[in-house]
Write an enzyme that holds these catalytic residues in place. Structure first.
Site, PDB file in Angstrom:
ATOM      1  N   ASN A  87       0.856  -1.174   0.000  1.00 19.48           N
ATOM      2  CA  ASN A  87       0.000   0.000   0.000  1.00 19.48           C
ATOM      3  C   ASN A  87       0.895   1.228   0.000  1.00 19.48           C
ATOM      4  O   ASN A  87       1.743   1.371   0.883  1.00 19.48           O
ATOM      5  CB  ASN A  87      -0.906   0.006   1.239  1.00 19.48           C
ATOM      6  CG  ASN A  87      -1.873  -1.161   1.256  1.00 19.48           C
ATOM      7  OD1 ASN A  87      -2.351  -1.587   0.205  1.00 19.48           O
ATOM      8  ND2 ASN A  87      -2.153  -1.701   2.429  1.00 19.48           N
ATOM      9  N   GLY A  93      -3.785   3.508   0.789  1.00 18.01           N
ATOM     10  CA  GLY A  93      -4.148   3.002   2.110  1.00 18.01           C
ATOM     11  C   GLY A  93      -2.970   2.754   3.031  1.00 18.01           C
ATOM     12  O   GLY A  93      -3.078   2.014   4.005  1.00 18.01           O
ATOM     13  N   HIS A 100       6.734  -1.682   3.528  1.00 17.73           N
ATOM     14  CA  HIS A 100       6.393  -3.040   3.957  1.00 17.73           C
ATOM     15  C   HIS A 100       5.547  -3.724   2.900  1.00 17.73           C
ATOM     16  O   HIS A 100       4.763  -3.073   2.195  1.00 17.73           O
ATOM     17  CB  HIS A 100       5.657  -3.037   5.305  1.00 17.73           C
ATOM     18  CG  HIS A 100       4.467  -2.138   5.367  1.00 17.73           C
ATOM     19  ND1 HIS A 100       4.560  -0.774   5.528  1.00 17.73           N
ATOM     20  CD2 HIS A 100       3.141  -2.394   5.249  1.00 17.73           C
ATOM     21  CE1 HIS A 100       3.362  -0.239   5.544  1.00 17.73           C
ATOM     22  NE2 HIS A 100       2.462  -1.206   5.361  1.00 17.73           N
TER      23      HIS A 100
END
Ligand code: AMP
Ligand code: ZN
Length: 114
Positions: A87, A93, A100
């Site tokens: 994301n 988001g 990550h």
């Protein structure tokens, strides 16, 4: 980065359920699992998002994906299927500003995401 939650996880200032760790990366269970398997893979180097990746980070990313392939095998979701998600930014988001990759599996994942 002293105020980054994932840097604190790397430094063991915040506990996590570590799945894998080496000198370059770390993998741990997501605290709010969205699937039976929900693991986050992060570089130990603080990179705030995919947008901040530099040419020199290429090997790091390929290492992350190599370890993802080992983790999904170990977790028994390699053959049933899984999803790797990043994301990025507000519309993507992203809620934690440390690069990550989510690895989700263990159930049928719907598409498209919300
Ligand atoms: P994203 O929304 O893509 O930035 O993903 C951030 C993820 O980090 C979310 O799925 C959170 O549930 C997860 N998360 C936040 N804090 C922790 C924590 N302390 N340990 C494990 N996962 C966390
Ligand atoms: Zn960080």
């Amino acid at each position: 980065m002293s105020d980054c939650i994932f840097c604190k996880i790397i430094n063991k200032e915040i506990p996590s359920e570590i799945v894998y760790e080496d000198e370059l990366i770390m993998a741990f269970n997501d605290i709010e699992a969205k699937a039976p398997v929900h693991i986050l893979i992060i570089p130990k180097k603080h990179i705030s998002s995919l947008n901040k990746m530099e040419d020199e980070d290429g090997e790091l990313i390929s290492h992350i994906f190599k370890i993802i392939s080992e983790i999904v095998k170990e977790k028994g979701i390699k053959e049933s299927g899984y999803r790797v998600v990043n994301n990025c930014g507000e519309n993507g988001g992203q809620t934690v500003d440390h690069l990550h990759f989510h690895v989700l599996g263990g159930r049928n994942l719907t598409w498209p995401p919300g």
